[in-house]
Design a protein around this motif. Structure first.
Motif, PDB file in Angstrom:
ATOM      1  N   LYS A   1       0.822  -1.214   0.000  1.00  0.00           N
ATOM      2  CA  LYS A   1       0.000   0.000   0.000  1.00  0.00           C
ATOM      3  C   LYS A   1       0.851   1.257   0.000  1.00  0.00           C
ATOM      4  CE  LYS A   1      -4.030  -2.062   2.080  1.00  0.00           C
ATOM      5  NZ  LYS A   1      -5.024  -2.031   3.149  1.00  0.00           N
ATOM      6  N   VAL A   2       2.009   1.209   0.633  1.00  0.00           N
ATOM      7  CA  VAL A   2       2.877   2.377   0.716  1.00  0.00           C
ATOM      8  C   VAL A   2       3.653   2.586  -0.587  1.00  0.00           C
ATOM      9  CG1 VAL A   2       4.900   3.305   1.912  1.00  0.00           C
ATOM     10  CG2 VAL A   2       3.068   2.246   3.220  1.00  0.00           C
TER      11      VAL A   2
ATOM     12  N   HIS B   1       2.704   2.174  -3.709  1.00  0.00           N
ATOM     13  CA  HIS B   1       1.954   2.724  -4.834  1.00  0.00           C
ATOM     14  C   HIS B   1       2.120   4.239  -4.991  1.00  0.00           C
ATOM     15  CE1 HIS B   1       0.034  -1.239  -4.984  1.00  0.00           C
ATOM     16  NE2 HIS B   1      -0.152  -0.942  -6.252  1.00  0.00           N
ATOM     17  N   PRO B   2       1.985   5.040  -3.929  1.00  0.00           N
ATOM     18  CA  PRO B   2       2.218   6.484  -4.115  1.00  0.00           C
ATOM     19  C   PRO B   2       3.650   6.797  -4.563  1.00  0.00           C
ATOM     20  CG  PRO B   2       1.042   6.113  -2.078  1.00  0.00           C
ATOM     21  CD  PRO B   2       1.442   4.773  -2.591  1.00  0.00           C
TER      22      PRO B   2
ATOM     23  N   PHE C   1       2.904  13.923  -3.132  1.00  0.00           N
ATOM     24  CA  PHE C   1       2.282  12.753  -2.524  1.00  0.00           C
ATOM     25  C   PHE C   1       0.788  12.971  -2.295  1.00  0.00           C
ATOM     26  CE2 PHE C   1       6.618  11.361  -1.541  1.00  0.00           C
ATOM     27  CZ  PHE C   1       6.505  10.045  -1.958  1.00  0.00           C
ATOM     28  N   GLY C   2       0.387  14.197  -1.994  1.00  0.00           N
ATOM     29  CA  GLY C   2      -1.038  14.484  -1.889  1.00  0.00           C
ATOM     30  C   GLY C   2      -1.743  14.291  -3.219  1.00  0.00           C
TER      31      GLY C   2
ATOM     32  N   ALA D   1      -0.670  12.398  -5.658  1.00  0.00           N
ATOM     33  CA  ALA D   1      -0.629  10.958  -5.954  1.00  0.00           C
ATOM     34  C   ALA D   1      -1.757  10.234  -5.231  1.00  0.00           C
ATOM     35  CB  ALA D   1       0.729  10.374  -5.557  1.00  0.00           C
ATOM     36  N   ASN D   2      -2.014  10.606  -3.976  1.00  0.00           N
ATOM     37  CA  ASN D   2      -3.117   9.989  -3.240  1.00  0.00           C
ATOM     38  C   ASN D   2      -4.462  10.303  -3.882  1.00  0.00           C
ATOM     39  OD1 ASN D   2      -1.650   8.635  -1.293  1.00  0.00           O
ATOM     40  ND2 ASN D   2      -1.549  10.422   0.037  1.00  0.00           N
TER      41      ASN D   2
ATOM     42  N   LEU E   1      -4.702   8.095  -7.022  1.00  0.00           N
ATOM     43  CA  LEU E   1      -5.002   6.707  -6.682  1.00  0.00           C
ATOM     44  C   LEU E   1      -6.434   6.549  -6.174  1.00  0.00           C
ATOM     45  CD1 LEU E   1      -1.619   5.752  -5.017  1.00  0.00           C
ATOM     46  CD2 LEU E   1      -2.498   4.917  -7.200  1.00  0.00           C
ATOM     47  N   SER E   2      -6.925   7.531  -5.434  1.00  0.00           N
ATOM     48  CA  SER E   2      -8.312   7.483  -4.955  1.00  0.00           C
ATOM     49  C   SER E   2      -9.279   7.586  -6.122  1.00  0.00           C
ATOM     50  CB  SER E   2      -8.582   8.626  -3.983  1.00  0.00           C
ATOM     51  OG  SER E   2      -7.790   8.483  -2.842  1.00  0.00           O
TER      52      SER E   2
ATOM     53  N   HIS F   1      -9.446   4.271  -7.800  1.00  0.00           N
ATOM     54  CA  HIS F   1     -10.199   3.330  -6.971  1.00  0.00           C
ATOM     55  C   HIS F   1     -11.703   3.584  -7.090  1.00  0.00           C
ATOM     56  CE1 HIS F   1     -11.057   0.656  -3.640  1.00  0.00           C
ATOM     57  NE2 HIS F   1     -11.756   1.623  -3.075  1.00  0.00           N
TER      58      HIS F   1
END
Length: 69
Positions: free
Chosen positions: A14-15, A17-18, A47-48, A50-51, A54-55, A58
């Motif tokens: 999980k870590v 992926h970003p 990283f924000g 990237a999150n 990814l969200s 999803h």
């Protein structure tokens, strides 16, 4: 021992992926020294983002939409 390693692998997956998104999609492989504050701010932003990306992927998969990027 194997169960502990399996739990670590789940967290690690999980870590990672970003980091993959930041390094490969945003092409952020090296940083030049601009000061710790500026470099830290840029990494937090990347990283924000990237999150968020990814969200989005999803959520699109959850609604049956195939995300291309």
């Amino acid at each position: 021992q194997e169960q502990i390693e399996r739990l670590k692998a789940k967290v690690r997956a999980k870590v990672e992926h970003p980091f993959h998104v930041v390094k490969n999609l945003f092409h952020y492989r090296k940083t030049r020294y601009r000061g710790l504050t500026k470099n830290t701010a840029q990494l937090f932003s990347l990283f924000g983002f990237a999150n968020l990306l990814l969200s989005k992927r999803h959520l699109m998969r959850a609604h049956g939409i195939n995300p291309s990027c």
